[in-house]
Write a protein that holds these residues in place. Sequence first.
Motif, PDB file in Angstrom:
ATOM      1  N   HIS A   1      -1.597  -3.233   5.193  1.00 26.20           N
ATOM      2  CA  HIS A   1      -1.009  -4.174   4.415  1.00 26.20           C
ATOM      3  C   HIS A   1       0.460  -4.900   4.944  1.00 26.20           C
ATOM      4  O   HIS A   1       0.939  -3.983   5.768  1.00 26.20           O
ATOM      5  CB  HIS A   1      -0.706  -3.613   2.869  1.00 26.20           C
TER       6      HIS A   1
ATOM      7  N   ALA B   1       0.774  -1.298  -0.002  1.00 28.45           N
ATOM      8  CA  ALA B   1       0.047   0.039  -0.126  1.00 28.45           C
ATOM      9  C   ALA B   1       0.913   1.253  -0.170  1.00 28.45           C
ATOM     10  O   ALA B   1       1.810   1.145   0.662  1.00 28.45           O
ATOM     11  CB  ALA B   1      -0.898  -0.054   1.196  1.00 28.45           C
TER      12      ALA B   1
ATOM     13  N   VAL C   1      -7.681   3.844  -4.140  1.00 29.37           N
ATOM     14  CA  VAL C   1      -8.873   3.926  -2.999  1.00 29.37           C
ATOM     15  C   VAL C   1      -8.807   5.465  -2.637  1.00 29.37           C
ATOM     16  O   VAL C   1      -7.798   5.776  -2.085  1.00 29.37           O
ATOM     17  CB  VAL C   1      -8.676   3.249  -1.951  1.00 29.37           C
TER      18      VAL C   1
ATOM     19  N   TYR D   1      -3.519   4.825  -1.830  1.00 26.67           N
ATOM     20  CA  TYR D   1      -4.558   5.520  -1.058  1.00 26.67           C
ATOM     21  C   TYR D   1      -4.422   7.130  -0.946  1.00 26.67           C
ATOM     22  O   TYR D   1      -3.497   7.560  -0.604  1.00 26.67           O
ATOM     23  CB  TYR D   1      -4.335   4.845   0.292  1.00 26.67           C
TER      24      TYR D   1
ATOM     25  N   THR E   1      -1.557  -0.815  -4.155  1.00 28.71           N
ATOM     26  CA  THR E   1      -2.808  -0.160  -4.033  1.00 28.71           C
ATOM     27  C   THR E   1      -2.553   1.409  -3.562  1.00 28.71           C
ATOM     28  O   THR E   1      -1.703   1.485  -2.496  1.00 28.71           O
ATOM     29  CB  THR E   1      -3.602  -0.410  -2.962  1.00 28.71           C
TER      30      THR E   1
ATOM     31  N   GLU F   1       1.479  -3.880  -8.354  1.00 26.41           N
ATOM     32  CA  GLU F   1       0.209  -4.279  -7.888  1.00 26.41           C
ATOM     33  C   GLU F   1      -0.078  -3.522  -6.895  1.00 26.41           C
ATOM     34  O   GLU F   1      -1.227  -3.871  -6.041  1.00 26.41           O
ATOM     35  CB  GLU F   1       0.017  -5.989  -7.785  1.00 26.41           C
TER      36      GLU F   1
ATOM     37  N   GLN G   1      -6.304   1.004  -9.382  1.00 20.81           N
ATOM     38  CA  GLN G   1      -5.518   0.809  -8.164  1.00 20.81           C
ATOM     39  C   GLN G   1      -5.417   1.932  -7.108  1.00 20.81           C
ATOM     40  O   GLN G   1      -4.693   1.696  -6.286  1.00 20.81           O
ATOM     41  CB  GLN G   1      -3.954   0.579  -8.601  1.00 20.81           C
TER      42      GLN G   1
END
Length: 626
Positions: A505, A480, A618, A573, A571, A569, A616
């Motif tokens: 994560h 993350a 959030v 935020y 993510t 990959e 990817q």
Amino acid sequence: MSVGNDTETSNKTGLAPLALGALGVVFGDIGTSPLYTLKTVLFLSGDAPSAPVILGLLSLIFWTLVIVTSLKYAMFAMRIGNRGEGGIMALMSLLVSRRKSRPLVLFAGLFGAALIYGDGAITPAISVLSALEGLNIVLPASQPYILPAAVVILLSLFAIQPLGTARIGRVFGPIMALWFLSIAALGVWGIIQHPAVLLALNPLYGIHFLFSNGLTSFLVLGGVFLCVTGAEALYADMGHFGKRPIWLAWFGIVFPSLLLNYAGQAALILAGADVTQNIFFRLCPPALLIPLVILATLATIIASQAIISGAFSMTRQAIQLGWLPRLRVKQTTEESYGQIYIGAINWLLMVVTLFLTVFFKSSDNLAAAYGIAVSLTMIMTTGLLFVAMREVWRWGLAASLLVAGCFFVVDLSFLTANLTKVLQGGYIPLLLAAAVYTVMLIWHRGVLAAVRTLGETTVPIADFLAKIQRESVPRVPGTAVFLTRSLQGTPPVMKWHVKRNGSLHANVLALTIAIVNEPRVSNAERLVMRELAPGFWCGVASYGFMERPNIPQLLQHVEAQKCGLNFDEATYYLGHETVVRREANDRLPSWQRNLFALMVRNGMHVTDYYYLPSDQVVEISRRVPV
């Protein structure tokens, strides 16, 4: 003194090609000034000017080009660069980086930049109108069609901006080279008619005119100033071409061509030419007049393009430095970082330029409003140069005051003369500049207020890490990246994520994007990461104000690979901030808070600005009282 990459750039590309390119980008504005400068000066000086008056006016134009453009900008300002970049905002950034609390330096840099937008809106209008008005001489019946034709040309110019100008730009230099050679040849032809005009090189003619014509001398200075309205571009575009190519183009082609043409126009008047029409086009043989009008129109379009591109570049600098909200910046070609398009700026300039064209209707009327904003910018630049002489060059107080003081007296004289234009339309670029400066100030104040609000509830990272370990918060597989404004505490988005989802994560990077007061940052200094706990990293990514952050590309940096993290990959935020009213508000007045909230809502999305993969990301919304 910063030398920048001038030598390296010249060696790689070649001095002559860069100088040719500079003709089409740097010198379009000042290069087309003969179309309207002497015509305006003659109008201000009164009817039937005598020989001493003509020689005095030409002398003033000549020495203005020498003092303002050749000395102040070419020989002094261009020797003070910020890692090779020039312009008033680059100079401001250089001085601010040396001492943080500098309100006067910030005001001079930001208001000076805002003023460039003001006169930048007038340049396309007055240039295109001046070129098309040459048709009046050969085709008097064309008068009713000049204004509509100017509107069509300007509309087309702004309409093609989203397509980029990379291909068109390749022919800008040769066209402008032809333009300068043409006006030089016309000037030589005029001088042959009355060689005594060269006596105007003696500065005593200009001084005598200033002190012997009362109020007329004062008013004429406002017209004389039009000959240097594009001088700021020499400094602003230094980073694109380097000092030596610009010097070569200026001293080798542009400066001599301008002097010859102004002298030729003055010689034609001394020889008894009719001054009721544009004297520039009177230099041209009748058979070549229409080709000259076409060439002049092309030259003014190129000059207008340079102004528009300069506005895009300056806007990007202001965004990166935190003085404007994020706007959508489109890279129109991969070959050149300077080829960008900013839609909001393009359409705003188009509306203002078309309004000015239709409202003033002729270049004579526009000349009354032209120059006041640029003369103010030059005052601001002189003030910053004085500070740079003291702090960058380490000059003594006496030497700095002597040199900067001379420039200041000249700038102040032009500014005072131009103040008479305020009620004649000069208020329009001033109002536009004031609006841009207000937007810059409110955006910066709003961002600082939001940062202080978020900082009030900051939890130290060490305490947060201890808490998730104490409470045995599960660490789920994956990586993350939490974007945060500051690494002084735990990213608020990460706190919310752990609180609501009860997990974190296995690999976490808290990343801060820092924009430094330098044009570019080397790759070796781009990303600094440190591991605060197993699987928990903090990073600072540094970018210059001429660079565009690309986070996914950044995280492929070799240092990130050494950390053993896989960002393919990951993510991302983000925090989506909604500005709301703060109880017992001591941060922003309501009107400033509302304007700041409007800019936040309409600014470019963080995902797009940092090139984040949308599938990817959030996004977590939060209300920020300011």
